[in-house]
Design a protein around this motif. Sequence first.
Motif, PDB file in Angstrom:
ATOM      1  N   TRP A   1       0.804  -1.218   0.000  1.00  0.00           N
ATOM      2  CA  TRP A   1       0.000   0.000   0.000  1.00  0.00           C
ATOM      3  C   TRP A   1       0.835   1.266   0.000  1.00  0.00           C
ATOM      4  O   TRP A   1       0.480   2.251  -0.628  1.00  0.00           O
ATOM      5  CB  TRP A   1      -0.874   0.043   1.256  1.00  0.00           C
ATOM      6  CG  TRP A   1      -2.115  -0.739   1.126  1.00  0.00           C
ATOM      7  CD1 TRP A   1      -2.229  -2.090   1.137  1.00  0.00           C
ATOM      8  CD2 TRP A   1      -3.420  -0.221   0.916  1.00  0.00           C
ATOM      9  NE1 TRP A   1      -3.526  -2.446   0.982  1.00  0.00           N
ATOM     10  CE2 TRP A   1      -4.297  -1.313   0.851  1.00  0.00           C
ATOM     11  CE3 TRP A   1      -3.932   1.070   0.803  1.00  0.00           C
ATOM     12  CZ2 TRP A   1      -5.652  -1.159   0.655  1.00  0.00           C
ATOM     13  CZ3 TRP A   1      -5.282   1.219   0.628  1.00  0.00           C
ATOM     14  CH2 TRP A   1      -6.132   0.103   0.545  1.00  0.00           C
ATOM     15  N   SER A   2       1.914   1.199   0.755  1.00  0.00           N
ATOM     16  CA  SER A   2       2.571   2.461   1.055  1.00  0.00           C
ATOM     17  C   SER A   2       3.236   3.053  -0.185  1.00  0.00           C
ATOM     18  O   SER A   2       3.164   4.248  -0.391  1.00  0.00           O
ATOM     19  CB  SER A   2       3.619   2.244   2.139  1.00  0.00           C
ATOM     20  OG  SER A   2       4.549   1.275   1.708  1.00  0.00           O
ATOM     21  N   ARG A   3       3.813   2.210  -0.997  1.00  0.00           N
ATOM     22  CA  ARG A   3       4.611   2.772  -2.075  1.00  0.00           C
ATOM     23  C   ARG A   3       3.766   3.592  -3.056  1.00  0.00           C
ATOM     24  O   ARG A   3       4.062   4.762  -3.284  1.00  0.00           O
ATOM     25  CB  ARG A   3       5.382   1.657  -2.784  1.00  0.00           C
ATOM     26  CG  ARG A   3       6.433   2.180  -3.718  1.00  0.00           C
ATOM     27  CD  ARG A   3       7.351   1.087  -4.204  1.00  0.00           C
ATOM     28  NE  ARG A   3       7.877   0.315  -3.110  1.00  0.00           N
ATOM     29  CZ  ARG A   3       7.530  -0.936  -2.870  1.00  0.00           C
ATOM     30  NH1 ARG A   3       6.643  -1.534  -3.610  1.00  0.00           N
ATOM     31  NH2 ARG A   3       8.060  -1.580  -1.853  1.00  0.00           N
ATOM     32  N   PRO A   4       2.719   2.970  -3.606  1.00  0.00           N
ATOM     33  CA  PRO A   4       1.903   3.784  -4.516  1.00  0.00           C
ATOM     34  C   PRO A   4       1.313   4.998  -3.829  1.00  0.00           C
ATOM     35  O   PRO A   4       1.223   6.078  -4.423  1.00  0.00           O
ATOM     36  CB  PRO A   4       0.811   2.819  -4.960  1.00  0.00           C
ATOM     37  CG  PRO A   4       1.360   1.463  -4.698  1.00  0.00           C
ATOM     38  CD  PRO A   4       2.245   1.597  -3.506  1.00  0.00           C
ATOM     39  N   ALA A   5       0.971   4.835  -2.562  1.00  0.00           N
ATOM     40  CA  ALA A   5       0.399   5.973  -1.842  1.00  0.00           C
ATOM     41  C   ALA A   5       1.370   7.135  -1.881  1.00  0.00           C
ATOM     42  O   ALA A   5       0.990   8.283  -2.138  1.00  0.00           O
ATOM     43  CB  ALA A   5       0.097   5.576  -0.406  1.00  0.00           C
ATOM     44  N   LEU A   6       2.603   6.805  -1.661  1.00  0.00           N
ATOM     45  CA  LEU A   6       3.613   7.858  -1.649  1.00  0.00           C
ATOM     46  C   LEU A   6       3.774   8.476  -3.026  1.00  0.00           C
ATOM     47  O   LEU A   6       3.901   9.684  -3.160  1.00  0.00           O
ATOM     48  CB  LEU A   6       4.940   7.258  -1.213  1.00  0.00           C
ATOM     49  CG  LEU A   6       4.894   6.841   0.239  1.00  0.00           C
ATOM     50  CD1 LEU A   6       6.067   5.964   0.577  1.00  0.00           C
ATOM     51  CD2 LEU A   6       4.891   8.093   1.091  1.00  0.00           C
ATOM     52  N   ILE A   7       3.765   7.618  -4.010  1.00  0.00           N
ATOM     53  CA  ILE A   7       3.924   8.125  -5.368  1.00  0.00           C
ATOM     54  C   ILE A   7       2.848   9.158  -5.647  1.00  0.00           C
ATOM     55  O   ILE A   7       3.113  10.280  -6.088  1.00  0.00           O
ATOM     56  CB  ILE A   7       3.822   6.976  -6.384  1.00  0.00           C
ATOM     57  CG1 ILE A   7       5.015   6.053  -6.222  1.00  0.00           C
ATOM     58  CG2 ILE A   7       3.750   7.510  -7.808  1.00  0.00           C
ATOM     59  CD1 ILE A   7       4.845   4.723  -6.867  1.00  0.00           C
ATOM     60  N   ILE A   8       1.634   8.757  -5.336  1.00  0.00           N
ATOM     61  CA  ILE A   8       0.529   9.661  -5.597  1.00  0.00           C
ATOM     62  C   ILE A   8       0.686  10.942  -4.790  1.00  0.00           C
ATOM     63  O   ILE A   8       0.518  12.055  -5.305  1.00  0.00           O
ATOM     64  CB  ILE A   8      -0.815   8.978  -5.242  1.00  0.00           C
ATOM     65  CG1 ILE A   8      -0.950   7.666  -5.977  1.00  0.00           C
ATOM     66  CG2 ILE A   8      -1.982   9.890  -5.548  1.00  0.00           C
ATOM     67  CD1 ILE A   8      -0.916   7.757  -7.473  1.00  0.00           C
TER      68      ILE A   8
END
Lengths: 355, 423
Positions: B7-14
């Motif tokens: 979850w965290s990685r894409p969240a950060l990207i966004i």
Amino acid sequence: MNFARRFASSLVAIVAALAVAIGLMLLVDAPPFEALKLLVEGSVGSDVKIADTFMAWAPLVLTSTGLIVTFAAGLWNIGVEGQVMAGAIAASWVARTVDGPVWLLIVLTMLAGMIGGALWALLAGVLKVYGRVNEIFGGLGLTFVAQALITYLVIGPWKRPGVASTSGTEPFPEHAWLPTLPGLRISLVAVGVALVAVIIIYFMLRGTRFGLRLKAVGKNSRSAYLLGIPTTRYMLAAFAIGGALAGLAGTIQATGFLHRLVPAVSGGYGYLGILVALLANSSTIWVPPVSFFFAMISVGSTQLQLRLNLDSSLGGVLQGVLVLFTLLAQGWQSRRIAREAAEASAAPPVKLVES
Amino acid sequence: MRRMKGWSRPALIIAVLALVAAACGGGGGTTTTAAPGTTAGPGTTAAPATTAAEPLVFGMILVGPQNDRGWSQAHFEAGKYIEDKLGAQMIVIDKVNPADRPGTSVEQVVDDMLAQGAQLIFATSDDMKDGIENAAKQHPDVPMIWSSGDSAWKEGKAYAGLDNLGNIMGKMIYGKMMAGCAAGLTSETGSIGYLGPLINDETRRLASSAYLGAKYCWENYRGKNPDDLKFEVSWIGFWFNIPGVTSDPTVVANNFFDGGADVVISGIDTTEALVVAGQRAASGEQVWAVPYDFHDACNEAPDICLGVPYFNWGPPYLETAKSVVDGTFTATWQWLAPDWNDINNFDTSPVGFVEGPGLSAENKAQLDTFIAGLASGSINLFTGPLNYQDGSVFLKDGETATDQQIWYMPQLLEGMLGASSSE
């Protein structure tokens, strides 16, 4: 704390990617912030732009979601591009031959597209399971075959009268076009189908017996087999689902965007979908937002040339660099975790990249 | 923990992207707050109505790269010509075709150009027919030109009845006759290859014109038997090379030379035929080529270039632009002959022919005689008896072709080798 560390590594990846993109633009004497602003404006700056971006988003979501299913089963289904084309061919055949009300054509073209894409994917699956041809090579080979098939159809049996051009077929009759909102080029059917696909696949992989067993096959097919899961059947099922979704993407491209069959009907969404699935780290729920970001770059990058006289392939460079750095950060991260885990306990190191 | 990772990685990207978006201008484009460095930013909101004092803004949609040394560059330079002569401003986008820009349609590009204030649109490829006709319907008040088309020809077969969509095309049939003549005068083997793009009315017309020119000069200036002249057309499938889709023009050109041809005439947008001929000449072969479309096209291999028939879109495009400024634009179909007083006058002649360094002095003199004959009307190659490839009659003895007959040739001519249509 693990979260914080992940946050840091992702941040590094994104900042690095942006830095490279900005550096590139400075190299070609382009104003980087103006360019980024144009990318945003050109993709979500108006109703028309948002609609266009969603029309690029829908097929991308479908290919990416399909890839997540095959990735979950441990299959590198690189042949999505060909499955998109196969779906588009099947849908085009229906669109060109069947006469009827719009709703019927929507149902029939989409069904045909799903069948076409699924069959094409199953070919790669059968080659893998029974012919021991690695799905990467089988898929790529079949993509070339699908491309050749479209070119043949476009310049041969489905050519425009008196013309022999690889440009494309005659536009479909209008009853075979996906209906759009007035004044916009967006089809709610296309967007709806993509959303429904995401929801179904999300719950399938998370909560169903089928999904859990599929993931078991993906994690370790030998153990899954020993535990009594018919792994062959599950792999083929994953191919069929992934292919059907890719075929839907092809249908939307043909009947919703291009309104005809062209050799470039896939729009590259098969390959782009691989990048989306990698960035979303195989998590279905992240496919829609990551796809939206990629669609924004694709649609918005036209502005780079229109307004700044930049080559708009810069958008593609940005997409590629971002994925590259994210993967690098992921690899670096799991390597560190593995090393620390090995130091902390005598436990065996975690695999670097889980398949 | 696994899930957190997912979850965290894409969240950060966004999240970071959102930050970036916010950093460069509120993410909307509707606000024009203190964004430094940006002067004008009308975005996609309606541009203010231009008054007579403001320069004309026009859009130029190219199918290939703007520096292709061929079809698209000729259009790009015409746009520059209008900018020079009229103080107008061009918005240009190149490579608008499904292979290069799969997510971009002609309609979208037209919308973007209009949002930037364009008052006139040039869609410069045969391939843009459907797109520009749709755009013209969607914006009936905006003058547009579909180059090389016939949608505004009332007597034509594809009249679209759109009051804002005109057509412009040069009478390249003459340019191709000169190209064919240069080839017919020069060829030692009596075998000429024609590197064709896709097959349609336009390309059948132009390949046939090249053949007529070659045959005329072979027969009349060299005194040879036309039956000994081999003229073969090979089609690649599109206006330029698309890997994996079209035939590769480099391969096709090489095949011509391997098969005994010593001159290849190009009918495609790009310069592969000339480049291949240049390479083979460098290795000692006696071969030549005739490129197409762009007045400087010979430059890539001047020594073996017999000349280039080219389009000079500047003058007719300038007329169109002026008519838009005056408010006198009407959608007409224009098929424009060269300025026979001086076919290479950049300000008057829509079609020209630059003789190349590869042409011998003797042949140059004969080509000039031929051109003079075309100019005076004493040579009209579309005069019967002429048969189609299948032997059926195209023009009876003494009959001269009408514009319709030339524009809409259903087949190649008798004596030519190669496909008239698909398969």
